[in-house]
Structures are given as structure tokens and as C-alpha cells.
Design an enzyme around this catalytic site. Sequence first.
Site, PDB file in Angstrom:
ATOM      1  N   LYS A   1       8.322  22.518  32.793  1.00 24.52           N
ATOM      2  CA  LYS A   1       8.138  22.819  31.367  1.00 24.52           C
ATOM      3  C   LYS A   1       9.502  23.052  30.707  1.00 24.52           C
ATOM      4  O   LYS A   1       9.722  22.651  29.569  1.00 24.52           O
ATOM      5  CB  LYS A   1       7.235  24.050  31.162  1.00 24.52           C
TER       6      LYS A   1
ATOM      7  N   PHE B   1      -8.267  21.038  26.772  1.00 20.25           N
ATOM      8  CA  PHE B   1      -8.677  22.311  26.175  1.00 20.25           C
ATOM      9  C   PHE B   1      -8.048  22.521  24.792  1.00 20.25           C
ATOM     10  O   PHE B   1      -8.736  22.580  23.755  1.00 20.25           O
ATOM     11  CB  PHE B   1      -8.274  23.403  27.165  1.00 20.25           C
TER      12      PHE B   1
ATOM     13  N   VAL C   1       0.622   9.052  30.213  1.00 24.00           N
ATOM     14  CA  VAL C   1       1.944   9.168  29.582  1.00 24.00           C
ATOM     15  C   VAL C   1       3.051   8.643  30.498  1.00 24.00           C
ATOM     16  O   VAL C   1       4.208   8.578  30.093  1.00 24.00           O
ATOM     17  CB  VAL C   1       2.287  10.631  29.193  1.00 24.00           C
TER      18      VAL C   1
ATOM     19  N   SER D   1       5.683  26.718  27.761  1.00 18.85           N
ATOM     20  CA  SER D   1       4.941  27.799  28.405  1.00 18.85           C
ATOM     21  C   SER D   1       5.793  29.054  28.537  1.00 18.85           C
ATOM     22  O   SER D   1       7.012  28.982  28.737  1.00 18.85           O
ATOM     23  CB  SER D   1       4.534  27.300  29.789  1.00 18.85           C
TER      24      SER D   1
ATOM     25  N   TYR E   1       6.077  24.343  38.270  1.00 17.25           N
ATOM     26  CA  TYR E   1       5.452  24.101  36.956  1.00 17.25           C
ATOM     27  C   TYR E   1       6.398  24.563  35.841  1.00 17.25           C
ATOM     28  O   TYR E   1       6.678  23.831  34.893  1.00 17.25           O
ATOM     29  CB  TYR E   1       4.110  24.843  36.871  1.00 17.25           C
TER      30      TYR E   1
ATOM     31  N   LEU F   1       1.002  17.372  24.669  1.00 14.30           N
ATOM     32  CA  LEU F   1       0.282  18.363  25.479  1.00 14.30           C
ATOM     33  C   LEU F   1       0.065  17.887  26.915  1.00 14.30           C
ATOM     34  O   LEU F   1      -0.148  18.718  27.812  1.00 14.30           O
ATOM     35  CB  LEU F   1      -1.100  18.655  24.879  1.00 14.30           C
ATOM     36  N   ALA F   2       0.049  16.581  27.145  1.00 19.28           N
ATOM     37  CA  ALA F   2      -0.334  16.062  28.465  1.00 19.28           C
ATOM     38  C   ALA F   2       0.558  16.649  29.548  1.00 19.28           C
ATOM     39  O   ALA F   2       1.780  16.580  29.457  1.00 19.28           O
ATOM     40  CB  ALA F   2      -0.225  14.538  28.483  1.00 19.28           C
ATOM     41  N   ALA F   3      -0.059  17.240  30.547  1.00 22.51           N
ATOM     42  CA  ALA F   3       0.730  17.852  31.627  1.00 22.51           C
ATOM     43  C   ALA F   3      -0.181  18.224  32.786  1.00 22.51           C
ATOM     44  O   ALA F   3      -1.387  18.388  32.617  1.00 22.51           O
ATOM     45  CB  ALA F   3       1.442  19.109  31.117  1.00 22.51           C
TER      46      ALA F   3
HETATM   47  N1  NAD Z   1      -3.833  26.710  28.688  1.00 19.67           N
HETATM   48  C1  NAD Z   1      -2.800  27.530  28.834  1.00 19.67           C
HETATM   49  O1  NAD Z   1      -2.963  28.725  29.133  1.00 19.67           O
HETATM   50  C2  NAD Z   1      -1.395  27.029  28.623  1.00 19.67           C
HETATM   51  C3  NAD Z   1      -0.343  27.968  28.670  1.00 19.67           C
HETATM   52  C4  NAD Z   1       0.959  27.503  28.499  1.00 19.67           C
HETATM   53  C5  NAD Z   1       1.197  26.172  28.262  1.00 19.67           C
HETATM   54  N2  NAD Z   1       0.161  25.274  28.225  1.00 19.67           N
HETATM   55  C6  NAD Z   1       0.487  23.862  28.015  1.00 19.67           C
HETATM   56  O2  NAD Z   1      -0.375  23.332  27.010  1.00 19.67           O
HETATM   57  C7  NAD Z   1      -0.651  21.968  27.281  1.00 19.67           C
HETATM   58  C8  NAD Z   1      -2.135  21.721  27.216  1.00 19.67           C
HETATM   59  O3  NAD Z   1      -2.796  22.589  28.119  1.00 19.67           O
HETATM   60  P1  NAD Z   1      -4.385  22.661  28.230  1.00 19.67           P
HETATM   61  O4  NAD Z   1      -4.704  24.066  28.596  1.00 19.67           O
HETATM   62  O5  NAD Z   1      -5.021  22.042  27.067  1.00 19.67           O
HETATM   63  O6  NAD Z   1      -4.592  21.781  29.524  1.00 19.67           O
HETATM   64  P2  NAD Z   1      -5.797  20.821  29.947  1.00 19.67           P
HETATM   65  O7  NAD Z   1      -5.641  20.609  31.404  1.00 19.67           O
HETATM   66  O8  NAD Z   1      -7.102  21.318  29.428  1.00 19.67           O
HETATM   67  O9  NAD Z   1      -5.464  19.482  29.164  1.00 19.67           O
HETATM   68  C9  NAD Z   1      -4.447  18.610  29.575  1.00 19.67           C
HETATM   69  C10 NAD Z   1      -4.893  17.214  29.214  1.00 19.67           C
HETATM   70  O10 NAD Z   1      -3.846  16.322  29.613  1.00 19.67           O
HETATM   71  C11 NAD Z   1      -4.447  15.197  30.222  1.00 19.67           C
HETATM   72  N3  NAD Z   1      -3.470  14.608  31.126  1.00 19.67           N
HETATM   73  C12 NAD Z   1      -3.019  15.084  32.320  1.00 19.67           C
HETATM   74  N4  NAD Z   1      -2.141  14.225  32.858  1.00 19.67           N
HETATM   75  C13 NAD Z   1      -2.017  13.194  31.970  1.00 19.67           C
HETATM   76  C14 NAD Z   1      -1.282  11.985  31.960  1.00 19.67           C
HETATM   77  N5  NAD Z   1      -0.482  11.644  32.994  1.00 19.67           N
HETATM   78  N6  NAD Z   1      -1.396  11.163  30.899  1.00 19.67           N
HETATM   79  C15 NAD Z   1      -2.225  11.463  29.862  1.00 19.67           C
HETATM   80  N7  NAD Z   1      -2.982  12.580  29.838  1.00 19.67           N
HETATM   81  C16 NAD Z   1      -2.866  13.441  30.873  1.00 19.67           C
HETATM   82  C17 NAD Z   1      -5.668  15.731  30.951  1.00 19.67           C
HETATM   83  O11 NAD Z   1      -6.630  14.717  31.208  1.00 19.67           O
HETATM   84  C18 NAD Z   1      -6.155  16.777  29.961  1.00 19.67           C
HETATM   85  O12 NAD Z   1      -7.105  16.226  29.062  1.00 19.67           O
HETATM   86  C19 NAD Z   1       0.005  21.664  28.625  1.00 19.67           C
HETATM   87  O13 NAD Z   1       1.233  21.030  28.377  1.00 19.67           O
HETATM   88  C20 NAD Z   1       0.241  23.015  29.240  1.00 19.67           C
HETATM   89  O14 NAD Z   1       1.379  23.004  30.099  1.00 19.67           O
HETATM   90  C21 NAD Z   1      -1.129  25.680  28.393  1.00 19.67           C
END
Ligand code: NAD
Length: 380
Positions: free
Chosen positions: A194, A12, A61, A127, A190, A80-82
Site C-alpha cells: 500500500k 465492498f 488491473v 491504508s 500488505y 481500489l482494486a487490491a
Molecule cells: N476495507 C477496509 O477496511 C480497508 C482498509 C484500508 C484500506 N482498504 C483499501 O480499500 C480498497 C478497497 O477495499 P474493499 O474493502 O472494498 O475490498 P474488497 O475486497 O471488498 O474489494 C476489492 C475489489 O477488488 C477486486 N480485485 C481484486 N484484485 C483485482 C484485480 N487484479 N483486478 C481487478 N479487480 C481486482 C475484487 O474482485 C474486489 O471486488 C483496497 O485497496 C484496500 O486495500 C480497505
Amino acid sequence: MALILITGGAGFIGSHLTRHLLAARHTVRILDCLAPQIHGQVPTGLDWLNGPGVDFIHGSVTDELVVRKALQGVTTVVHLAAETGTGQSMYEIARYNSVNVGGTALLLDVLANDRHRSVNRIVLASSRSIYGEGAYNCPSCNNQKRHYPDGRNMAQLSEHRWEHSCPTCGDNLEPVATHEDDPAKPASIYAATKYAQEDLVRVACSALGVDYAILRLQNVYGEGQSLNNPYTGILSIFSTRVRRGQHLPIFEDGHETRDFVHVQDVANSFLAAVQSPSALSAVINVGVGTKTSVAEIAAHLSVSFGVSPDLLMTKEYRLGDIRHNFADIKRLQKILGYQPEINLATGMQRFARWVQRQVLPEDKLNQANFELKSRGLMGE
Ligand SMILES: NC(=O)c1ccc[n+]([C@@H]2O[C@H](COP(=O)([O-])OP(=O)(O)OC[C@H]3O[C@@H](n4cnc5c(N)ncnc54)[C@H](O)[C@@H]3O)[C@@H](O)[C@H]2O)c1
């Protein structure tokens, strides 16, 4: 020219950030495993990964060979991967630890052992969850003392005592904006992962002489968020139910609040962190700085879809959910020079328009709730 590695860049936030970086004439490498929970069993809509200016590596990762390859020639890493589901993290502890903590540790390990390291900055997506229940004042004691209550336990939740009370007078506390120097008190696995990511990045970068920025994101919403993942993203879960003509189940009493920030503002904050000409070494909240209740956002979403809100207060609750949180964003403005631009009305309209062009996903909310209830992590 700068080569920026975005781990999890197909997701995202990463997909928006990639567009911003390409528009600013950077070259982007993406390392992403295209996790089925997020992208579905057969990922679609990802042709742009093979487009101009993007070098896509399909892998995890947690795979050392892949991480080594991904880091070659890179100047900045945006990590970002998580795994991102708060509720799911409470029973998939090893998986969340392995990807979030293990993946970050591996990334830093490879950098620490690379004598020809080209990376000079890491920008980590952290986060708001690391604050746990966040910061409060007591309006009755009226002494401006900041309170940081512990996470709510199942006994408290089962009595529907949703709010935190003042240890001195017993009245309900009122949430105030959390700032970056408030203590971290993770209330979910989670959040704990983080916070561990933050510590790893801060300590390793300081030792290696690599600059860093840790962006603590509030609740991010907007076009492109996964509609497949039932474990996170309240607006995508609700949008599927609105399209199916189903009621929106509201946990607790609906007065719990979050700081909803549009993904464009988040991507712009990352862009500012990547491009900052001065060293950062900073932790920075990213949100809009105002709180919106879950009942309000559900009603707002329904209206954006042109339907009357059909909210059902289920009084259900989940262990690990926090009651309130919103961000103090002065540091975002001061250090990154960024001020959020998208107000909730505009953001919701853009999100609703985008959702209506997507294939209608399955509603997997009941399945996700069942997984929690069967483990005693959710009640009513
Ligand atoms: N969206 C939110 O509201 C929010 C809020 C706080 C923090 N975050 C943090 O922002 C980051 C991105 O969030 P997002 O909303 O884009 O999430 P998302 O789930 O849309 O994207 C995460 C991406 O990471 C990839 N991924 C997962 N595990 C992986 C691995 N082992 N190796 C490589 N790629 C991997 C997934 O395929 C996905 O494309 C994350 O670290 C999340 O903790 C997001």
C-alpha cells in the site's frame, strides 16, 4: 459529463461509492476481476453492475489491454482494486506485489504513455497499515515526545509482551492519533504494497501534472463487506461465528485497538475527493478518530445480533498485526470538508441487520489460521 473509473468497484467500498456517484449524476465505469476469494466461486448479488449508469469491464488491473480499454475517456480514476489480507500477504508476497504494486504501476504506465490522456485526478485507497505501529506518547516521561515503535517480532509476541515500552523509562507507551505527517513504517507485506502504491501515485501524478488524493482508510465495516473472505474484515469473520453460535476468538489480550469507520462515511470521503473543485495533491486519513478495542467491538457486535457476548481470549497472535491505531482526522475535515456521521451503535445495527439477510457463509477462520501457523507466522 465526468466518467469515473473505479478499479475494484464491485467490492465492498466500490459498491457503496458507485451508488453515491450515480446519485450525484456521474457515469461510472468499473474494472473488476470478481476475485473468488472475495465474491465466491459463483459471484451473486452483482446485477447492479449491468444497471443504468454503470459500464462494467470484467478483467484485471494487471492486464495491459484491459487497463487501456478501461481508461478510455475517463476523467477521474478511483483505484481500489487490491489484495487486502494482512496475514495472507506475509506468505503470498509475489501475488500481493503483483496486484497491488504491479497493477498500480501498470495503470500509471498506460496513463504516462497516452498522449490523449483524459484523466485529471487519481484517488487512491491506501491504508492506516502504512503507519505500522503508529504514534505513541510516554505518560510517565510526560514530555509529549512522539514515539514510533518498530513492528513487534515473534520473540516479543511469544512472551505476550503486547504493548510497546518507552525506550527511556520502560513503562508502557500510550497510543495517540496518527497524523498524515507521521512516518510510514509498514509492518506487513500488505502495508508495504500500500505504501508502494502511494509512492507510485504521488511521483507519477506530480510528473504528469495529474491531481491526486491518497485516502488512508482505517478499519472499514458495514453492509456489503465480503462474508467469504477469511483473510480480512474482523467484523464479517465474527458475524459468521455469532450466527453459528460459536465463541469469538480474541487474539492477544483483546485490548488491541482500531478505529472502526462505517463504509458510508468512507464512500462519502471518496465522493468528496472526486468532486473537490480545488486541486488536492494530498494524503488524508479517513477514520472516526476514536479507538475501540477488539474485545469491545466483539461484545458490541454480539449485542447487535441480540446474543450475549461469548468471547474467548486465546492469546494467539499474528506476525504483522499492529497493536493500536487510530487516526487524526483534522485533515479530512479541513481539506475535504467531511465529518464522519455514523456512530458505532448505528453502524453496528445496520451491519447486523444486513448480515442476517445474507446466506450463512462457511466459517473459514480455522483454515486461514492454519495457513499462518504452518508457516510460523502465528503463535499462542
Ligand atoms: N476495507 C477496509 O477496511 C480497508 C482498509 C484500508 C484500506 N482498504 C483499501 O480499500 C480498497 C478497497 O477495499 P474493499 O474493502 O472494498 O475490498 P474488497 O475486497 O471488498 O474489494 C476489492 C475489489 O477488488 C477486486 N480485485 C481484486 N484484485 C483485482 C484485480 N487484479 N483486478 C481487478 N479487480 C481486482 C475484487 O474482485 C474486489 O471486488 C483496497 O485497496 C484496500 O486495500 C480497505
